[in-house]
Scaffold this active site. Structure first.
Site, PDB file in Angstrom:
ATOM      1  N   CYS A 117     -14.670 -50.160  12.140  1.00 16.08           N
ATOM      2  CA  CYS A 117     -14.234 -51.329  11.371  1.00 16.08           C
ATOM      3  C   CYS A 117     -14.332 -52.633  12.159  1.00 16.08           C
ATOM      4  O   CYS A 117     -14.283 -53.721  11.580  1.00 16.08           O
ATOM      5  CB  CYS A 117     -12.807 -51.124  10.882  1.00 16.08           C
ATOM      6  SG  CYS A 117     -12.603 -49.649   9.857  1.00 16.08           S
ATOM      7  N   HIS A 257      -9.707 -57.481   8.877  1.00 11.16           N
ATOM      8  CA  HIS A 257     -10.372 -56.319   8.290  1.00 11.16           C
ATOM      9  C   HIS A 257      -9.449 -55.743   7.229  1.00 11.16           C
ATOM     10  O   HIS A 257      -8.247 -55.597   7.443  1.00 11.16           O
ATOM     11  CB  HIS A 257     -10.664 -55.284   9.376  1.00 11.16           C
ATOM     12  CG  HIS A 257     -10.909 -53.921   8.829  1.00 11.16           C
ATOM     13  ND1 HIS A 257     -11.927 -53.658   7.958  1.00 11.16           N
ATOM     14  CD2 HIS A 257     -10.247 -52.750   9.013  1.00 11.16           C
ATOM     15  CE1 HIS A 257     -11.897 -52.381   7.623  1.00 11.16           C
ATOM     16  NE2 HIS A 257     -10.880 -51.811   8.245  1.00 11.16           N
ATOM     17  N   ASN A 287     -11.226 -50.296   1.663  1.00 16.49           N
ATOM     18  CA  ASN A 287     -11.652 -50.461   3.048  1.00 16.49           C
ATOM     19  C   ASN A 287     -13.155 -50.208   3.122  1.00 16.49           C
ATOM     20  O   ASN A 287     -13.616 -49.090   2.915  1.00 16.49           O
ATOM     21  CB  ASN A 287     -10.889 -49.455   3.922  1.00 16.49           C
ATOM     22  CG  ASN A 287     -11.241 -49.556   5.391  1.00 16.49           C
ATOM     23  OD1 ASN A 287     -12.233 -50.171   5.775  1.00 16.49           O
ATOM     24  ND2 ASN A 287     -10.430 -48.936   6.245  1.00 16.49           N
TER      25      ASN A 287
END
Length: 330
Positions: A117, A257, A287
């Protein structure tokens, strides 16, 4: 960092697949409810590619062409392509090479970057270094993920989290806008077990056993990762402010994020900052790993949510563990 030039984001673009997977869809597959998912994650829906459909490079191509068009840059002017992804089309050749060929960037080097990520922020740091040193004039960065293809849809704790998408930026010598002022990167391999995809590499090559054990899907330890992520996000934002001789309240916007709404809200509360300072789109996309921050940047840019000169902090945390920040002077 000594540099001969400043480096700026001169073009942005993103692409999301058309198929929408809602929380209501999960209630037909698993023992769960829309309320349970929303309360624990902040996610209402996510985009996913059709089964046996698009690849990470397919999504990246659309986002890349939009970013190049936004920057008024021809593919032939690109000198380097960095694809941040944990879902490459294949291990060899790199997804970046597929992108290079498909967009016609005939003069570009290309490689993939795997930092989960945090991948986009890592790639941005590399691009800034190349441009600021004078080694290159134009770098294309793409965060692109098809996480639906490594998600176990029988595992309620993970499958509700992830979506597919791509975001891209063009980094060039500074033009007085969207300057990449500083970047910071970190890692802690001792906590690698908190988020992993066990099989498919040299440690556990694909076999009948790894398939039967479902080891080719993302695995995470939610409670431990949740606590670590909050502490890490608070520390990163505080450090970014200190390193830039600023106060946390001086950031006009924080682009985290998009991992979990509770992580973001808890970090903002601990920093005594209003929740609205953090840009949120996890409710619509889930996500998307390395793609989440560039997708958000594109939305913010297109919607005109920031003013020239605003201080914007990118914050990412992911498997590895890895983390990073980047201060952008809009």
């Amino acid at each position: 960092m000594e540099k001969g030039y400043t480096a700026s984001i001169t073009g942005v673009g993103s692409f999301l697949p058309g198929k929408v997977l809602t929380n209501d869809d999960f209630t037909k597959m698993l023992d769960t409810t829309d309320e349970w998912i929303t309360k624990r994650t902040g996610i209402k829906e996510r985009r996913v590619v059709e089964e046996n459909g698009a690849t990470a490079s397919d999504l990246a191509i659309e986002a890349s062409l939009r970013a190049l068009d936004d920057a008024n840059v021809l593919p032939s002017e690109v000198e380097l392509i960095i694809a941040a992804t944990i879902t490459p089309d294949c291990l060899v050749p790199s997804t970046a090479c597929f992108i290079q060929e498909k967009i016609g960037a005939k003069n570009a080097g290309a490689f993939d970057l795997l930092a989960a990520c945090s991948g986009f922020v890592y790639a941005l740091s590399i691009a800034r270094s190349f441009v600021a040193s004078g080694a290159m004039k134009t770098v294309l960065i793409v965060g692109t993920e098809c996480l639906s293809k490594i998600t176990d849809y029988t595992d309620r704790s993970t499958c509700i989290l992830f979506g597919d998408g791509a975001g891209a930026v063009v980094v060039q010598r500074g033009n007085g806008k969207k300057e990449i002022v500083t970047t910071y990167l970190g890692s802690d391999g001792s906590q690698a077990d908190l988020l992993k995809l066990p099989a498919g590499g040299s440690k556990l090559p694909a076999s009948q056993a790894t398939i039967e054990s479902r080891s080719h899907y993302i695995q995470l330890k939610g409670k431990e990762l949740f606590k670590t992520a909050i502490n890490n996000m608070v520390d990163m934002i505080t450090k970014a402010a200190t390193d830039n001789n600023m106060q946390v309240e001086d950031f006009d916007m924080i682009i985290p994020h998009q991992s979990n709404i509770r992580i973001i809200e808890a970090a903002m509360e601990r920093l005594k900052q209003p929740k609205k300072k953090a840009y949120i789109n996890i409710d619509r996309y889930g996500n998307t790993s390395a793609a989440s921050i560039p997708i958000a940047i594109d939305e913010i840019d297109k919607e005109g949510l920031l003013n020239p000169g605003d201080s914007v902090l990118l914050v990412a945390f992911g498997g590895g563990l890895t983390w990073g920040t980047s201060l952008i002077k809009w």
